[in-house]
Design a protein around this motif. Structure first.
Motif, mmCIF file in Angstrom:
data_model
loop_
_atom_site.group_PDB
_atom_site.id
_atom_site.type_symbol
_atom_site.label_atom_id
_atom_site.label_comp_id
_atom_site.label_asym_id
_atom_site.label_seq_id
_atom_site.Cartn_x
_atom_site.Cartn_y
_atom_site.Cartn_z
ATOM 1 N N ASN A 60 0.835 -1.215 0.000
ATOM 2 C CA ASN A 60 0.000 0.000 0.000
ATOM 3 C C ASN A 60 0.863 1.256 0.000
ATOM 4 O O ASN A 60 0.558 2.242 -0.673
ATOM 5 N N PHE A 61 1.936 1.226 0.793
ATOM 6 C CA PHE A 61 2.841 2.378 0.871
ATOM 7 C C PHE A 61 3.419 2.683 -0.507
ATOM 8 O O PHE A 61 3.486 3.839 -0.917
ATOM 9 N N LEU A 62 3.845 1.655 -1.218
ATOM 10 C CA LEU A 62 4.393 1.852 -2.558
ATOM 11 C C LEU A 62 3.360 2.465 -3.489
ATOM 12 O O LEU A 62 3.642 3.423 -4.220
ATOM 13 N N LEU A 63 2.140 1.937 -3.454
ATOM 14 C CA LEU A 63 1.092 2.417 -4.362
ATOM 15 C C LEU A 63 0.641 3.833 -4.016
ATOM 16 O O LEU A 63 0.204 4.579 -4.891
ATOM 17 N N GLU A 64 0.750 4.206 -2.736
ATOM 18 C CA GLU A 64 0.341 5.554 -2.323
ATOM 19 C C GLU A 64 1.144 6.636 -3.034
ATOM 20 O O GLU A 64 0.663 7.754 -3.215
ATOM 21 N N GLY A 65 2.378 6.333 -3.426
ATOM 22 C CA GLY A 65 3.215 7.320 -4.097
ATOM 23 C C GLY A 65 2.966 7.419 -5.586
ATOM 24 O O GLY A 65 3.644 8.181 -6.279
ATOM 25 N N LEU A 66 1.985 6.658 -6.082
ATOM 26 C CA LEU A 66 1.656 6.670 -7.510
ATOM 27 C C LEU A 66 0.253 7.199 -7.722
ATOM 28 O O LEU A 66 -0.614 7.088 -6.856
ATOM 29 N N LEU A 67 0.029 7.756 -8.906
ATOM 30 C CA LEU A 67 -1.340 8.057 -9.300
ATOM 31 C C LEU A 67 -2.077 6.735 -9.495
ATOM 32 O O LEU A 67 -1.454 5.724 -9.846
ATOM 33 N N PRO A 68 -3.384 6.699 -9.256
ATOM 34 C CA PRO A 68 -4.111 5.439 -9.423
ATOM 35 C C PRO A 68 -3.887 4.771 -10.776
ATOM 36 O O PRO A 68 -3.806 3.552 -10.862
ATOM 37 N N ARG A 69 -3.780 5.553 -11.844
ATOM 38 C CA ARG A 69 -3.537 4.960 -13.156
ATOM 39 C C ARG A 69 -2.173 4.256 -13.184
ATOM 40 O O ARG A 69 -2.013 3.184 -13.754
ATOM 41 N N GLU A 70 -1.179 4.865 -12.547
ATOM 42 C CA GLU A 70 0.143 4.251 -12.469
ATOM 43 C C GLU A 70 0.111 3.019 -11.564
ATOM 44 O O GLU A 70 0.787 2.019 -11.831
ATOM 45 N N ALA A 71 -0.703 3.100 -10.497
ATOM 46 C CA ALA A 71 -0.841 1.951 -9.604
ATOM 47 C C ALA A 71 -1.436 0.765 -10.348
ATOM 48 O O ALA A 71 -1.050 -0.388 -10.111
ATOM 49 N N MET A 72 -2.372 1.026 -11.248
ATOM 50 C CA MET A 72 -2.945 -0.045 -12.057
ATOM 51 C C MET A 72 -1.878 -0.678 -12.944
ATOM 52 O O MET A 72 -1.841 -1.896 -13.135
#
Length: 355
Positions: A319-331
């Motif tokens: 979750n910490f890693l994904l928090e630093g990305l825009l949702p599109r980048e997280a996808m």
């Protein structure tokens, strides 16, 4: 400290609580460097009053995509676990007021884009997705580039946080949920500890998996990058010790202010060093992975090895890693992660996202 709830509207928010998505909503950073239009801003405000219910399995990849898409729009999402949300089917279901929507990933994402136009998702057609599959950029290079983005954002966030603390001169945050200055320092320490673990695992991943591949092709190619990893270790350890010292000081004392100033200086050094290091890797080093000419199976094995080295990052820190990305980048990152993991590991990681 989980930050997905920061996608929801708050009347007061400290600098430290702002995530990448908030920056889009506030118009301080916009697509192609242009200012957000008043119409787009108004549309964003209107979406924030909409509550969407998302029914689906906690281990559903498609449900995770829909959640990221809605978070990208600034929509409040209530996830309701259900293994068969669609009349016995495991397909996720969206409920928006009296409307109920289900279907393929592309169909539902296009519906979300039409229902909540700003900011746009840029949903690709099936043909465009097939073209992307032909992209020559190695899988591991795509993953590392996204990790660089997340780490860069987290470092910048900590720089802003400490600057905010120094500006307040030991006074509490405007957000009562942050707590007293000492409570806030404990949260800062926890956040930096998470960042430090990701940073160290990221460096180990490159040194154990990626750099050896490049070194076999051209000996000495990664010497500078390895040296930069070693250079930043004293700075990172100094930041950790500085935060620990501040945590036991009187928040109103001159020593406290001086310690915050020193901490800010160290963080800015880390910010500048990591930004330069990542830029050099992305531009001058990692593109050579394409010249190594790994086939698809070899690329997948390399990415698997990288993810295995970064076990903490892809378990309790996912979750910490994904928090630093825009949702599109997280996808996009989720796509890469799923492509290299078995169903059981993927399912356990997806549960971390929705919990």
């Amino acid at each position: 400290m989980k930050k997905w709830n920061c996608f929801r509207k708050k009347s007061k928010k400290s600098t430290a609580e702002i995530v990448p998505h908030d920056v889009i909503l506030n118009g301080t950073t916009t697509t192609n460097g242009t200012a957000a239009t008043a119409a787009a801003a108004a549309a964003v405000v209107s979406t924030q009053s909409s509550t969407v219910r998302l029914y689906g399995s906690p281990t559903s990849v498609i449900a995770a995509y829909f959640r990221f898409a809605l978070l990208h729009k600034g929509v409040s999402v209530r996830f309701i676990p259900s293994d068969t949300p669609n009349f016995g089917s495991d397909a996720p279901v969206l409920q928006i007021g009296s409307e109920t929507v289900s279907g393929s990933r592309e169909t539902v994402l296009r519906y979300i884009d039409a229902r909540f136009p700003h900011p746009p998702l840029g949903v690709r057609s099936c043909d465009e997705e097939e073209e992307e599959e032909e992209e020559t950029t190695p899988l591991v290079v795509r993953a590392i580039a996204l990790q660089h983005k997340s780490i860069t954002w987290h470092v910048e966030r900590l720089v802003r946080w400490v600057e905010d603390l120094a500006t307040r001169g030991g006074k509490g945050s405007v957000d009562p949920t942050v707590g007293s200055p000492r409570m806030e320092m404990k949260k800062l320490a926890r956040s930096y500890s998470e960042l430090l673990e990701v940073l160290l695992e990221h460096a180990q991943m490159e040194e154990r998996v990626v750099f050896p591949i490049l070194e076999r092709a051209d000996r000495g190619m990664c010497k500078a990058a390895n040296e930069e990893h070693a250079r930043d270790l004293p700075i990172m350890n100094g930041i950790k010790e500085g935060i620990k010292s501040i945590g036991v000081m009187d928040s109103g004392s001159p020593d406290y202010q001086e310690a915050l100033s020193n901490l800010s200086t160290r963080l800015k050094s880390l910010q500048e060093n990591s930004k330069q290091h990542f830029m050099e890797e992305d531009k001058d080093l990692l593109p050579f992975m394409e010249a190594v000419e790994l086939n698809k199976e070899q690329q997948k094995r390399v990415l698997e090895q990288c993810l295995d080295v970064m076990q903490g990052t892809h378990s309790h820190l996912f979750n910490f890693l994904l928090e630093g990305l825009l949702p599109r980048e997280a996808m996009q990152y989720l796509d890469l992660f799923i492509s290299c993991n078995d169903r059981e590991r993927t399912a356990s990681t997806l549960k971390l996202i929705v919990d």
